[in-house]
Design an enzyme around this catalytic site. Structure first.
Site, mmCIF file in Angstrom:
data_model
loop_
_atom_site.group_PDB
_atom_site.id
_atom_site.type_symbol
_atom_site.label_atom_id
_atom_site.label_comp_id
_atom_site.label_asym_id
_atom_site.label_seq_id
_atom_site.Cartn_x
_atom_site.Cartn_y
_atom_site.Cartn_z
ATOM 1 N N ASP A 190 0.884 -1.318 -0.031
ATOM 2 C CA ASP A 190 0.069 0.010 0.076
ATOM 3 C C ASP A 190 0.797 1.123 0.056
ATOM 4 O OD1 ASP A 190 -2.366 1.743 0.707
ATOM 5 O OD2 ASP A 190 -1.393 1.693 2.588
ATOM 6 N N ASP A 226 -0.080 5.189 0.983
ATOM 7 C CA ASP A 226 -0.231 5.952 2.066
ATOM 8 C C ASP A 226 -0.461 5.367 3.480
ATOM 9 O OD1 ASP A 226 -0.783 8.883 1.101
ATOM 10 O OD2 ASP A 226 -2.549 7.981 0.389
#
Ligand code: C5P
Ligand code: MG
Length: 297
Positions: A42, A44
């Site tokens: 991922d 953020d």
């Protein structure tokens, strides 16, 4: 490897669901070496921090929304959306099914906000380069090591793809083993924004459906059944769903908001949970072991 696991278990912020199972997965990954490995991460709050010196780090949406060329009041409206919807994203009691409609609405509202905005690609790039990008200590090092070992890295983000792209590029992390799946901005011929390209990826649909459009990527990596996955919310645990015939997978979850109440859910979804850890120390230790120290020189 047993020693590394023991050392990790001694760290007060590290939780390992099933240490014996983890040991067998580690051994399988080491046996397959870097040739059988792929990494899915991922963006953020995973490659980047959640907070630094007591201040919240901007997400890719946050960076995009603070572009000075965007209309007046734009940033304030997007901040208001963040404060309205983010509590649902990290809500300790609601299930993913209960949270999903709020996320869908958040992403619809966010997309709506950018329709007709006049900001050029160059202006946006300039803004990202001058913004604080808040990468975790160790993220750049890990990317360099993975490049040296020729391990493919998928950055799978429900953020703004253009920001992910330029933030990685700015830190020389956009190497040729790195691929991004995210929400890329859609500009019309007049240079005005018309929302995002394709179907929106939000935090809880990073699964088979969102990955269906990227089957080719995973079929090219069919000879790499071993996976290290990094994420920071329940939805990220599904990012490995596109992997063809996965064999050994280690899912590492960074947990920050409401850690006491969410720990159990995180332990269900991830193999290793790191509580309020704003570094890449643990993934780095693991990769150090798997790839070998020479890739980190
Ligand atoms: O890269 P990642 O998938 O984590 O990016 C999604 C993050 O972007 C979410 O965790 C969410 O909090 C944040 N977000 C935001 N503003 C929006 C939509 C999502 O800050 N409008
Ligand atoms: Mg995230």
């Amino acid at each position: 490897m047993a020693k590394l696991l023991e050392a990790l278990l001694e760290l007060p912020h590290v939780r390992i669901k099933d240490p014996d199972y983890m040991l067998s997965v580690f051994e399988e990954i080491i046996e397959g070496n870097s040739e059988k490995l792929q990494v899915i991460s991922d963006f953020d709050q995973t490659l980047t921090k959640d907070h630094e010196n007591g201040e919240r780090c901007l997400t890719t949406f946050g960076i995009f929304h603070s572009t000075p060329q965007l209309p007046k009041g734009y940033n304030a409206r997007s901040e208001a959306l963040y404060h309205k919807y983010h509590p649902f994203e990290v809500h300790p009691e609601l299930t993913v099914e209960q949270k999903t409609p709020y996320m869908e609405q958040w992403y619809k509202d966010s997309e709506q906000l950018l329709f007709g905005a006049e900001v050029s690609k160059e202006e946006l790039k300039g803004h990202i380069y001058s913004s604080k990008t808040c990468f975790r200590d160790g993220s750049v090092e890990i990317f360099n090591a993975l490049k040296k070992a020729e391990v493919p890295v998928l950055v799978f983000s429900a953020g703004v793809g253009d920001v992910v792209h330029h933030a990685l590029e700015k830190h020389e992390m956009l190497l040729d083993n790195v691929r991004i799946i995210s929400n890329f901005l859609n500009w019309n011929d007049q240079g005005t924004l018309e929302g995002f390209q394709g179907d929106m990826i939000h935090v809880f649909n990073k699964n088979q459906r969102a990955l269906a459009a990227h089957e080719e990527y995973f079929s090219l990596l069919a000879h790499r059944p071993n996976v290290i996955l990094l994420g920071d919310n329940e939805g990220d645990a599904a990012m490995g769903h596109g992997v063809q015939d996965p064999k050994a997978m280690i899912k590492i979850g960074f947990l920050f908001h409401h850690p006491e109440q969410r720990l159990e859910k995180f332990m269900d979804m991830f193999d290793i949970v790191l509580i309020d850890d704003q570094t890449m120390d643990v993934p780095k230790k693991i990769l150090h072991h798997i790839l070998g120290a020479h890739h980190f020189d």
